[in-house]
Design an enzyme around this catalytic site. Sequence first.
Site: not given
Length: 340
Positions: A85, A326
């Site tokens: 990501e 994250c």
Amino acid sequence: MSLEELKKEFLKIGEKPYRGLQLYNYMHKNMNSDVLNINSFSKELRDKLNRDYYISDLKILERFDSKLDGTKKYLFLLEDNNIIEGVAMKYKYGYSACISTQVGCRMGCSFCASTKEGIIRNITPGEMLSEIYNIQRNLGIRLSNIVLMGSGEPLDNYLNVMKMLRILNDKNGQNFSFRNVTISTCGIVHKIYQLADEEIPVTLSVSLHFPFNELRSKIMPINNKYHIEEIIKACKYYVNRTNRRVTFEYTLIEGLNDGRECLDELKRILNGLLCHVNIIPLNPIKEFKYKKPEMDAVKIFVKELNKNGIPATVRRQMGADIDAACGQLRRSYMNEKGLL
């Protein structure tokens, strides 16, 4: 490949070295990945490159847009079907991107979603660049800052990260300033020294989070190898070598590291060091039982640091409605698809 490696590769296949520069410009300045569209190459050369080589280019699997602040969260699909990501955050000065450097992470920090399945593999220089190029192409922008603070520990993938940064900085590519790059680490001390000796003026960001070794070791296993005193010593070396201010990330966790004792010790260990403290109210995950502190408590903590000559600010929370911390979005997506 670096530009020099690319030139040598063209020599090996009987072509002039300048063809390497043309391909390098095509990939890195123009952010293209399909060799069949390089019109300055003969059809024979294009077919050969397409047959014998490949340009790694990940795909945007999904993009999630925050309704709160315009943050864009990306899930990227790698060629081996792993998922990573990245995040694009809009500020007054432009866009900043946070990218991943590993699939998963081996560091094992208790409060971080990225590390829950351990390390799967390192991300290549080409894949890291592809994260950046895909964000820029997708939004039609040029990034102002790049932060290596997504999934993974950048200094645990040191050689690939350094190669990526040198390509990113190359005047024949993006010509992106090292000064606009931040590298985050949980404290791999020997790599901090190595990074200092690279003589590239990136910003070093250290995920400190706890000022006492006993407490830090319980939550961050890296501290069992490198104690806080060693990390601070390495940071002083980094400052002296680069003349760059070090940032310390400090996730404030209610009832764990937000008390007076921790505050006083943090002031003591950072006293006199050219640094800035980034206070991050905890982004809770279900595997970590602690909570985010009240905002008033956060402000008092920051005020006390500033009062004692240690510059500190609260990091603005971005993309809270799209799991932008994250590792969170990747885990949510993979759980939903039954991949975890």
